[in-house]
Design a protein around this motif. Structure first.
Motif, PDB file in Angstrom:
ATOM      1  N   VAL A  41       0.814  -1.270   0.206  1.00 48.20           N
ATOM      2  CA  VAL A  41      -0.095   0.151  -0.014  1.00 48.20           C
ATOM      3  C   VAL A  41       0.860   1.350   0.160  1.00 48.20           C
ATOM      4  N   ALA A  42       1.949   1.325   1.059  1.00 47.44           N
ATOM      5  CA  ALA A  42       2.824   2.370   0.764  1.00 47.44           C
ATOM      6  C   ALA A  42       3.434   2.720  -0.445  1.00 47.44           C
ATOM      7  N   VAL A  43       4.238   1.693  -1.049  1.00 41.13           N
ATOM      8  CA  VAL A  43       4.465   1.643  -2.250  1.00 41.13           C
ATOM      9  C   VAL A  43       3.716   2.286  -3.500  1.00 41.13           C
ATOM     10  N   VAL A  44       2.598   1.635  -3.531  1.00 41.12           N
ATOM     11  CA  VAL A  44       1.555   1.846  -4.669  1.00 41.12           C
ATOM     12  C   VAL A  44       1.024   3.258  -4.321  1.00 41.12           C
ATOM     13  N   SER A  45       0.790   3.855  -3.259  1.00 45.29           N
ATOM     14  CA  SER A  45       0.060   5.069  -3.256  1.00 45.29           C
ATOM     15  C   SER A  45       0.943   6.125  -3.371  1.00 45.29           C
ATOM     16  N   SER A  46       2.259   5.896  -3.729  1.00 43.01           N
ATOM     17  CA  SER A  46       3.346   7.030  -3.828  1.00 43.01           C
ATOM     18  C   SER A  46       2.994   7.848  -5.302  1.00 43.01           C
ATOM     19  N   GLY A  47       3.312   8.994  -5.145  1.00 44.75           N
ATOM     20  CA  GLY A  47       2.960   9.960  -6.517  1.00 44.75           C
ATOM     21  C   GLY A  47       3.261   9.338  -7.746  1.00 44.75           C
ATOM     22  N   LYS A  48       2.682   9.794  -8.900  1.00 43.77           N
ATOM     23  CA  LYS A  48       2.856   9.299 -10.244  1.00 43.77           C
ATOM     24  C   LYS A  48       4.321   9.529 -10.659  1.00 43.77           C
ATOM     25  N   TYR A  49       4.874  10.493 -10.045  1.00 42.16           N
ATOM     26  CA  TYR A  49       6.244  10.632 -10.689  1.00 42.16           C
ATOM     27  C   TYR A  49       7.546  10.610  -9.747  1.00 42.16           C
ATOM     28  N   GLU A  50       7.041   9.857  -8.779  1.00 41.48           N
ATOM     29  CA  GLU A  50       8.070   9.570  -7.620  1.00 41.48           C
ATOM     30  C   GLU A  50       9.326   8.681  -8.251  1.00 41.48           C
ATOM     31  N   VAL A  51      10.419   8.865  -8.032  1.00 42.09           N
ATOM     32  CA  VAL A  51      11.244   7.805  -8.323  1.00 42.09           C
ATOM     33  C   VAL A  51      12.178   7.717  -7.309  1.00 42.09           C
ATOM     34  N   SER A  52      12.933   8.881  -6.811  1.00 45.06           N
ATOM     35  CA  SER A  52      13.937   8.744  -5.769  1.00 45.06           C
ATOM     36  C   SER A  52      13.377   8.666  -4.289  1.00 45.06           C
ATOM     37  N   ALA A  53      11.929   8.829  -4.319  1.00 42.95           N
ATOM     38  CA  ALA A  53      11.247   8.658  -2.976  1.00 42.95           C
ATOM     39  C   ALA A  53      11.078   7.193  -2.804  1.00 42.95           C
ATOM     40  N   LEU A  54      11.053   6.334  -3.760  1.00 42.41           N
ATOM     41  CA  LEU A  54      10.830   5.075  -3.624  1.00 42.41           C
ATOM     42  C   LEU A  54      12.041   4.234  -3.136  1.00 42.41           C
ATOM     43  N   LEU A  55      13.222   4.833  -3.519  1.00 46.56           N
ATOM     44  CA  LEU A  55      14.561   3.878  -3.291  1.00 46.56           C
ATOM     45  C   LEU A  55      14.554   3.445  -1.813  1.00 46.56           C
ATOM     46  N   PRO A  56      14.294   4.156  -1.090  1.00 48.00           N
ATOM     47  CA  PRO A  56      14.372   3.849   0.489  1.00 48.00           C
ATOM     48  C   PRO A  56      13.490   2.617   0.664  1.00 48.00           C
TER      49      PRO A  56
END
Lengths: 270, 272
Positions: A41-56
């Motif tokens: 849920v946390a990963v999927v709900s991130s913004g459409k253009y998020e890239v770096s924020a997903l790395l952690p």
């Protein structure tokens, strides 16, 4: 067909991995299911253009792989098998969304490419989390956890049976296909019509088998509930595991850690 | 000990499509008996077996298992009394692991966990399959699947065992182990099969079914001696009771059938 068969038969590797003894496998399946769901849920709900924020978020699968000592090449191979689906979802984004979003050392990156990268990252994160869940809990364990967590019983039963009879069904289909191949020459006999009756056959056989299985279940007192004699126990370690990761996901999701890190380094450099 | 009997009285069953499968079958099997039910394909064996565990209810006639006649209310009792071995073990082993499968019945009976555990261990030990307990059923060989299927039944502690083609799909060694295992049981046994050599080893009495009716119900050896009966019901004497193909070539073509003696058949003979 041979390729599909061998890919499926490899599922038993996941079962073997799940039957090993390590701290992660020993955790209550319910906790692992809930934590993985939170993660997804946390990963999927991130913004459409998020890239770096997903790395952690990669910390979660990496940590679990390390603790459970899972074979990395095996997981990557499984990811590759599923990758075409994610590729298909995101591959047109660069064409439909060419608006520039980011300047990187003079390169202009369009929104389409950003969202495509984001989709691929999310795919990698969520699918690997699901694979790790099965590889540390076993498919049966996941089903059991779902049932105890209140998922509809019919649904859980369907999953269990799907898992048990997948191999029987593949066997049956492979036999039909082999019989067809042996008697079709130069591509003749492989028409859609033949394929239709082949599938019909498979359906009828499956119905017959379902009836026999139902009879076998009735013979042994089946009354709609599948009981399994597994003891589940939620203790301190389970609570710690779930709470710790939940906090971490919340942190990853709300604070842009790579950005903060970048700012910190910038300030140190000054 | 009247409660392990199986009595079928004038049973009739016609399928929804109009196929008359069973047309007036009657027999009575006493406690501890081992009875074979033989007959050609489509003779009505499977339909008959489906009545013995209450999957089908008689359209006409009665089926009595133990002290009570088969009825909807008594189904759970009947299913606890009768253990049914299916022809395809894949139909019978539906749980994720062998242990879960053997425990399935006892858990449904509502037994306490430690008794379930005891029964599972005892059943697996009885058939010599303890080492398979944690394996998923689809990873087993045909022989192992059959053995485990028997354990799933034994864990219910039934008094009557009903088996449909127990030896089909087994290699000779696995078949021999199965026969030895079945011979060691003291339950009332009903075996439907085409394997007449197995019948010779396991059953003292044989019921021949032909076109939905009982054609003969006599001691096994008597039935296998009746060449005419066997031919009419599409059967053949067990291979062991047929003459040795190598010896018959050397012997004069016509032998006096009366001189035929079961004793010489058991004796080892050499072809040297």
């Amino acid at each position: 067909m041979a390729k599909i068969e061998s890919a499926f038969f490899d599922i038993s590797t996941l079962d073997r991995l799940a039957s090993r003894d390590n701290p992660l496998n020993r955790l209550d399946p319910r906790v692992k299911v809930v934590t993985t769901l939170l993660f997804i849920v946390a990963v999927v709900s991130s913004g459409k253009y998020e890239v770096s924020a997903l790395l952690p978020f990669f910390l979660f699968p990496c940590a679990l792989i390390a603790v459970a000592d899972l074979p990395l090449d095996y997981l990557l191979k499984k990811l590759l098998i599923a990758a075409p689906f994610a590729l298909l979802v995101g591959v047109f984004n660069p064409f439909f969304d060419p608006a520039p979003q980011l300047q990187l050392n003079g390169f202009t990156v369009s929104g389409g490419w950003l969202s495509f990268t984001s989709i691929m990252l999310r795919f990698t994160l969520t699918v690997s989390a699901a694979l790790i869940l099965v590889a540390t809990t076993s498919f049966t364990g996941v089903c059991l956890a779902l049932e105890r967590l209140g998922a509809p019983r019919v649904f859980v039963l369907q999953l269990l049976f799907l898992y048990r009879y997948l191999f029987v069904l593949i066997d049956e289909g492979a036999r039909l296909n082999r019989a067809l191949t042996l008697r079709s020459f130069n591509g003749r006999g492989r028409s859609l019509k033949v394929l239709g009756s082949l599938l019909g056959q498979l359906l009828l056989r499956t119905l017959d088998r379902a009836q026999r299985i139902h009879m076998a279940m009735l013979c042994r007192g089946f009354d709609g509930e599948v009981r399994m004699s597994r003891q589940l126990h939620i203790g301190g370690r389970e609570v710690l595991f779930a709470a710790g990761w939940a906090c971490a996901f919340l942190l990853f999701r709300t604070c842009h850690l790579p950005q903060s890190l970048g700012l910190l380094i910038e300030r140190l450099m000054e | 000990m009247s409660h392990h009997i199986v009595a079928v009285q004038d049973l009739h069953y016609t399928y929804a499509d109009g196929t008359p499968a069973v047309q007036g079958i009657s027999f009575r099997i006493e406690h501890g008996e081992s009875v074979a039910i033989v007959g050609a394909n489509g003779a009505g064996k499977s339909t008959l077996l489906r009545h013995l565990n209450g999957y089908l209810t008689p359209q006409h006639g009665t089926v009595q298992i133990g002290d009570f006649a088969l009825s909807k209310e008594l189904l759970p009792q009947v299913r606890r009394t009768v253990g049914m071995l299916f022809q395809d073990p894949d139909d019978q082993l539906f749980m994720p692991t062998v242990r879960d499968d053997v425990a399935f019945g006892p858990l449904n009976l509502g037994l306490p966990p430690d008794e379930v555990e005891d029964r599972v261990t005892a059943a697996l030990q009885r058939v010599g399959a303890e080492h398979l307990a944690d394996r998923p059923p689809y990873r087993l060989s045909s022989g192992e699947k059959r053995t485990v299927a028997i354990a799933t039944i034994l864990s219910m502690q039934p008094q009557i065992l009903v088996m449909d083609e127990p030896s089909s799909g087994l290699d000779p060694a696995a078949r021999r182990r199965l026969i030895e295992l079945l011979a060691s049981f003291h339950h009332t046994r009903i075996i439907a099969t085409h394997d007449l050599d197995l019948v010779l080893d396991l059953c003292t009495r044989t019921i021949v079914i032909h076109q939905g009716k009982v054609m003969a119900d006599r001691p096994t050896l008597e039935i296998f001696d009746d060449a005419d009966l066997l031919r009419r019901s599409h059967l053949e004497a067990p291979l062991r009771l047929q003459s040795c193909p190598i010896c018959t070539k050397r012997l004069p073509p016509h032998r006096d059938p009366e001189a035929h003696h079961h004793d010489d058949l058991v004796e080892p003979h050499s072809h040297a």
